[in-house]
Design a protein around this motif. Structure first.
Motif, PDB file in Angstrom:
ATOM      1  N   ARG A 225       0.860  -1.212  -0.044  1.00 11.17           N
ATOM      2  CA  ARG A 225      -0.140   0.091   0.042  1.00 11.17           C
ATOM      3  C   ARG A 225       0.989   1.164  -0.103  1.00 11.17           C
ATOM      4  NH1 ARG A 225      -3.794  -0.632   5.080  1.00 11.17           N
ATOM      5  NH2 ARG A 225      -1.949  -1.092   5.948  1.00 11.17           N
ATOM      6  N   GLN A 226       0.464   2.275  -0.544  1.00  5.96           N
ATOM      7  CA  GLN A 226       1.270   3.432  -0.500  1.00  5.96           C
ATOM      8  C   GLN A 226       0.799   4.093   0.719  1.00  5.96           C
ATOM      9  OE1 GLN A 226       2.460   5.058  -3.438  1.00  5.96           O
ATOM     10  NE2 GLN A 226       1.980   3.211  -4.585  1.00  5.96           N
ATOM     11  N   VAL A 227       1.845   4.454   1.624  1.00  5.37           N
ATOM     12  CA  VAL A 227       1.822   5.278   2.919  1.00  5.37           C
ATOM     13  C   VAL A 227       2.093   6.675   2.746  1.00  5.37           C
ATOM     14  CG1 VAL A 227       2.292   2.962   4.021  1.00  5.37           C
ATOM     15  CG2 VAL A 227       3.994   4.701   3.484  1.00  5.37           C
ATOM     16  N   SER A 228       2.553   7.091   1.725  1.00  2.11           N
ATOM     17  CA  SER A 228       3.044   8.620   1.385  1.00  2.11           C
ATOM     18  C   SER A 228       2.472   8.889   0.259  1.00  2.11           C
ATOM     19  CB  SER A 228       4.409   8.766   1.541  1.00  2.11           C
ATOM     20  OG  SER A 228       5.078   7.910   0.503  1.00  2.11           O
ATOM     21  N   SER A 235       6.009   6.198  -2.391  1.00  2.00           N
ATOM     22  CA  SER A 235       6.137   5.134  -1.271  1.00  2.00           C
ATOM     23  C   SER A 235       7.232   4.370  -1.219  1.00  2.00           C
ATOM     24  CB  SER A 235       4.707   4.525  -1.222  1.00  2.00           C
ATOM     25  OG  SER A 235       4.629   3.551   0.241  1.00  2.00           O
ATOM     26  N   HIS A 239      10.281   3.904   1.833  1.00  2.00           N
ATOM     27  CA  HIS A 239      10.791   2.876   2.472  1.00  2.00           C
ATOM     28  C   HIS A 239      12.349   2.473   2.407  1.00  2.00           C
ATOM     29  CE1 HIS A 239       6.380   1.904   2.794  1.00  2.00           C
ATOM     30  NE2 HIS A 239       6.380   1.423   3.764  1.00  2.00           N
ATOM     31  N   ALA A 298       1.995   3.365  11.083  1.00  2.00           N
ATOM     32  CA  ALA A 298       1.089   3.564   9.956  1.00  2.00           C
ATOM     33  C   ALA A 298       1.774   4.168   8.774  1.00  2.00           C
ATOM     34  CB  ALA A 298      -0.034   4.441  10.301  1.00  2.00           C
ATOM     35  N   LYS A 299       3.250   4.670   9.133  1.00  2.00           N
ATOM     36  CA  LYS A 299       4.110   5.137   8.091  1.00  2.00           C
ATOM     37  C   LYS A 299       4.852   4.144   7.508  1.00  2.00           C
ATOM     38  CE  LYS A 299       3.917   9.800   9.967  1.00  2.00           C
ATOM     39  NZ  LYS A 299       2.914   9.735  10.927  1.00  2.00           N
ATOM     40  N   ASP A 301       4.593   0.295   5.516  1.00  2.00           N
ATOM     41  CA  ASP A 301       3.866  -0.750   4.957  1.00  2.00           C
ATOM     42  C   ASP A 301       4.734  -1.841   4.995  1.00  2.00           C
ATOM     43  OD1 ASP A 301       1.543  -1.997   3.280  1.00  2.00           O
ATOM     44  OD2 ASP A 301       3.024  -1.832   1.735  1.00  2.00           O
ATOM     45  N   THR A 304       5.401  -3.727   1.351  1.00  2.00           N
ATOM     46  CA  THR A 304       6.376  -2.967   0.729  1.00  2.00           C
ATOM     47  C   THR A 304       7.894  -3.528   1.263  1.00  2.00           C
ATOM     48  OG1 THR A 304       5.078  -1.202   0.159  1.00  2.00           O
ATOM     49  CG2 THR A 304       7.372  -0.977  -0.110  1.00  2.00           C
TER      50      THR A 304
END
Length: 467
Positions: A225-228, A235, A239, A298-299, A301, A304
């Protein structure tokens, strides 16, 4: 700018070979049936290409450093990944317990491989009237159980300080053969467990996508999932940035410590860049603890990070196979193959027998431990990926604990004995490594008793009831 290309092109060659190897694995029926990963096919193609001079301007040494850093990256990203959450009502042996089983198998293998390699090389000398050092056989344990980085570390010390010719390259050859052996033997073992449904992760099966090597458009899973927000930073870049922070901290830590331990051979080895992955692994564990403690999960994933781990393992396997020097391999082919076959056989049956005792995740642990003992921890991850495609069981986290535990348990052999092994007598060397095998066998009933006291009763692997 031309001078900046060699390293980049070396990486691009590995990436291109991964594409070629994966397509060949998908297209050729006999490769599909073997289930050998595309990275192994790619590495063999690269090795043949380099040996035949078909890749001008590059040699095996150009890929050794890449193998080392991809191995390091694979475990640092794994340790940044959050712990898997058990399903409701799921009973699972704790990470520590599973990690102890993996540690026991690995430590027993470390000792057994050293004894076998030393003994067989000494026997080869007697039969052929050769003048090879038995330690050229014993280094198999560093190539198989520890991988190319550690084989290079100890081989270089033996070569430079004690005059054992080609020790480093023989170590790399054993590490490369370990990868091949792990898949020639480990893949069929994993397929055996898959066909009989003995693995815990039911999403990992011998379906058409698995055999073919590529998903159809209808079955393509999510890769995270895209967290940014893309307007701030991609994202994936985020990472990779987290791993970059860990890399910089680890490098700064080692750079600061090395002048302080200069002159102490044991501590100098431990704080050398060759053991970067151990320190980097610890840094990532502490970073993940801070992320969870301060509510920043939450920041990050985890899916990923798993993709980064898996991708790094693929690149590492290709680079290691391309690091073999054909001249040294051909000169010592007979003793190297003899030792590799003997070590693979003993390691396989040992891992299967002990893994069978470890509980419900016994198949995963047995296959993973065999991979770790015949290549590197990254190889164990590749074999585990066959039984646990999305790393949803506790075994990947057990591997993180295992990587710290094996250092603690094996401090005497890895940091005191291995660097000065050429200065020891034959019987002293064999007694130390053979003693570790006996100690691990004694620990098996003690670990079983400890598990039962914690309510983690183990049972032998049973064939599922067809009804």
């Amino acid at each position: 700018m031309g001078s900046t290309f060699p390293g980049v092109i070396a990486f691009a060659l590995i990436a291109a070979l991964l594409v070629a190897g994966s397509l060949l694995r998908s297209r050729l029926s006999w490769l599909r049936a073997s289930l050998i990963p595309g990275s192994i096919v790619a590495g063999i193609i690269g090795f043949v290409g380099l040996s035949a001079g078909l890749i001008p301007g590059y040699g095996p040494s150009d890929f050794t450093a890449l193998a080392f850093h991809f191995f390091t990256l694979s475990f640092m990203s794994l340790c940044l990944t959050g712990s898997p959450k058990p399903a409701a009502g799921e009973q699972r042996q704790g990470i520590v317990g599973g990690g102890l089983w993996l540690t026991l198998i690995w430590t027993a293998s470390l000792g057994a491989q050293a004894v076998i390699g030393y003994g067989l090389m000494a026997g080869y000398d007697l039969i052929t009237d050769s003048d090879l050092s038995p330690l050229l056989g014993a280094i198999v344990t560093h190539g198989f159980t520890q991988g190319p980085g550690q084989a290079l570390t100890y081989g270089t010390i033996w070569e430079n300080d004690y005059g054992i010719a080609n020790a480093a390259q023989v170590g790399v050859i054993f590490a490369s053969l370990g990868f091949v052996a792990a898949f020639l033997v480990g893949v069929p073992a994993a397929r055996h467990f898959l066909k009989r449904g003995l693995n815990a992760n039911r999403h990992s099966t011998l379906d058409d996508d698995f055999v073919r090597g590529f998903h159809t458009p209808e079955t393509q899973p999510s890769a995270g999932r895209q967290v940014s927000h893309a307007g701030t930073v991609d994202s994936l870049a985020w990472h990779l940035g987290l791993l970059g922070v860990a890399y910089v901290i680890t490098y700064a830590w080692l750079s600061a410590m090395q002048p302080l331990v200069a002159g102490n051979q044991v501590l100098s080895v431990f704080f050398s860049y060759n053991l970067f992955f151990i320190h980097g692994l610890t840094v990532c564990v502490l970073m993940r603890m801070a992320i969870d403690r301060f509510g920043w999960a939450a920041k990050v994933d985890d899916d990923t990070l798993k993709r980064i781990t898996s991708g790094s393992v693929d690149f590492m396997v290709v680079a290691t196979l391309m690091s073999i020097q054909i001249a040294v391999l051909s000169a010592l082919l007979v003793p190297i193959l003899l030792i590799a076959v003997a070590v693979t056989t003993v390691t396989f049956f040992g891992a299967m027998a002990i893994g069978k005792l470890s509980g419900r995740l016994g198949p995963e642990r047995a296959v993973t431990a065999f991979g770790c003992c015949c290549g590197s921890t990254g190889t164990g991850l590749l074999l585990l990926r066959m039984l646990d495609a999305d790393f949803s069981t506790s075994v990947p986290k057990e591997l993180a604990f295992f990587n710290i535990a094996i250092i603690v348990v094996n401090i005497p052999t890895l940091f005191f004995v291995a660097p000065i092994a050429p200065s020891l007598g034959a019987w002293s060397y064999l007694a130390i490594f053979g003693g570790y095998v006996i100690l691990m066998l004694i620990c098996i009933p003690l670990l079983l008793k400890w598990q039962r006291s914690r309510g983690n009763r183990t049972a032998p692997i049973q064939e599922p009831n067809p009804s």
